[in-house]
Design an enzyme around this catalytic site. Structure first.
Site, mmCIF file in Angstrom:
data_model
loop_
_atom_site.group_PDB
_atom_site.id
_atom_site.type_symbol
_atom_site.label_atom_id
_atom_site.label_comp_id
_atom_site.label_asym_id
_atom_site.label_seq_id
_atom_site.Cartn_x
_atom_site.Cartn_y
_atom_site.Cartn_z
ATOM 1 C CG HIS A 63 -0.222 0.324 2.490
ATOM 2 N ND1 HIS A 63 0.631 -0.565 3.102
ATOM 3 C CD2 HIS A 63 -0.190 1.448 3.239
ATOM 4 C CE1 HIS A 63 1.151 0.007 4.185
ATOM 5 N NE2 HIS A 63 0.664 1.226 4.289
ATOM 6 C CG HIS A 78 0.305 5.892 2.698
ATOM 7 N ND1 HIS A 78 -1.025 5.637 2.919
ATOM 8 C CD2 HIS A 78 0.986 5.210 3.649
ATOM 9 C CE1 HIS A 78 -1.134 4.826 3.970
ATOM 10 N NE2 HIS A 78 0.075 4.555 4.423
#
Lengths: 158, 94
Positions: A63, A78
């Protein structure tokens, strides 16, 4: 004649709408303590590199990605907020640590629907985590296209 | 050089936020801050470098702090880690 220091830009990491960091639903990102940058409310799950550089790290859960740019910037991408808790579900890395990437290269695919279904925000944050190298940075907000739209204009110090 | 170890308690490991908080905190000190884990060495002042350690829950980090403010830096960084990578001495200066 004077040469003004070169102005450069980071391009959007996803299609969608660029918003100021202050609107990110996460205090650590919103406060700017981790670095300067911009966020995108993504309309698609293809995530691209904003700059030429090398993939320095990928979280095990896929992620979050970091890129060390050829001009020395440390960039964190992110995808979504608190998405570390998904344990990798919904994230498909398209690169590995050490890969050289060009601006606009696809680095990951994210299943935005899976993130929403888990009750999390899909807001994707792009930070420059060594802002001490910048003389200035100007986020460019509004509708953006990955790998095409400027998202931050910056100038390096010295 | 000052040294201490810290075992990661965060169930999600050294992910972006704790790595970023640690790097931001470490930048306050002049000393060189190295973090060792998994046979790799990271620059404690760089989020990217810390994330590349791939440190997960339970990973033991060894901090090696060298410089003229190493005493203070080691003590304060250790407290920062033990507080769960949180800055408990936050003072707003803006």
């Amino acid at each position: 004649m004077f040469f003004s220091k070169k102005e450069k830009s980071l391009l959007a990491v996803a299609d969608g709408r660029a918003i100021p960091l202050s609107e990110v639903p996460d205090e650590a990102f919103a406060s700017g303590i981790l670095g300067v940058g911009v966020a995108i409310e993504p309309s698609g799950g293809t995530i691209c590199s904003p700059i030429d550089g090398v993939i320095e790290s990928i979280t095990e859960t896929g992620h979050a990605y970091t890129v060390h740019s050829d001009d020395g910037l440390d960039i964190l991408i992110h995808i979504g907020i608190d998405t570390v808790t998904l344990g990798g579900k919904g994230f498909l890395p398209m690169v590995k640590e050490g890969y050289k990437v060009k601006t606009g290269d696809v680095i990951a695919r994210a299943d935005l629907e899976a993130i929403r279904t888990a009750g999390l925000s899909t807001v994707t944050v792009m930070l420059i985590t060594n802002p001490e190298r910048l003389e200035k940075n100007e986020p460019q907000l509004g509708e953006v296209q990955s790998g095409k739209s400027e998202i931050i204009r910056y100038r390096l110090l010295k | 050089m000052k040294q201490f170890t810290y075992c990661i308690e965060d169930p999600n490991g050294m992910h972006a936020r704790p790595a970023g908080m640690l790097a931001t905190f470490a930048k306050r000190f002049d000393s060189d801050i190295r973090v060792l884990a998994n046979g790799k060495t990271a620059d404690g002042k760089r989020l990217l470098s810390l994330m590349s350690l791939g440190a997960v829950h339970g990973t033991e980090l060894t901090f090696c702090i060298t410089g003229k403010d190493e005493e203070t830096a080691a003590a304060r960084i250790e407290s920062f880690c033990r507080a769960g990578m949180k800055d408990t001495e936050e003072k707003k200066e803006d």
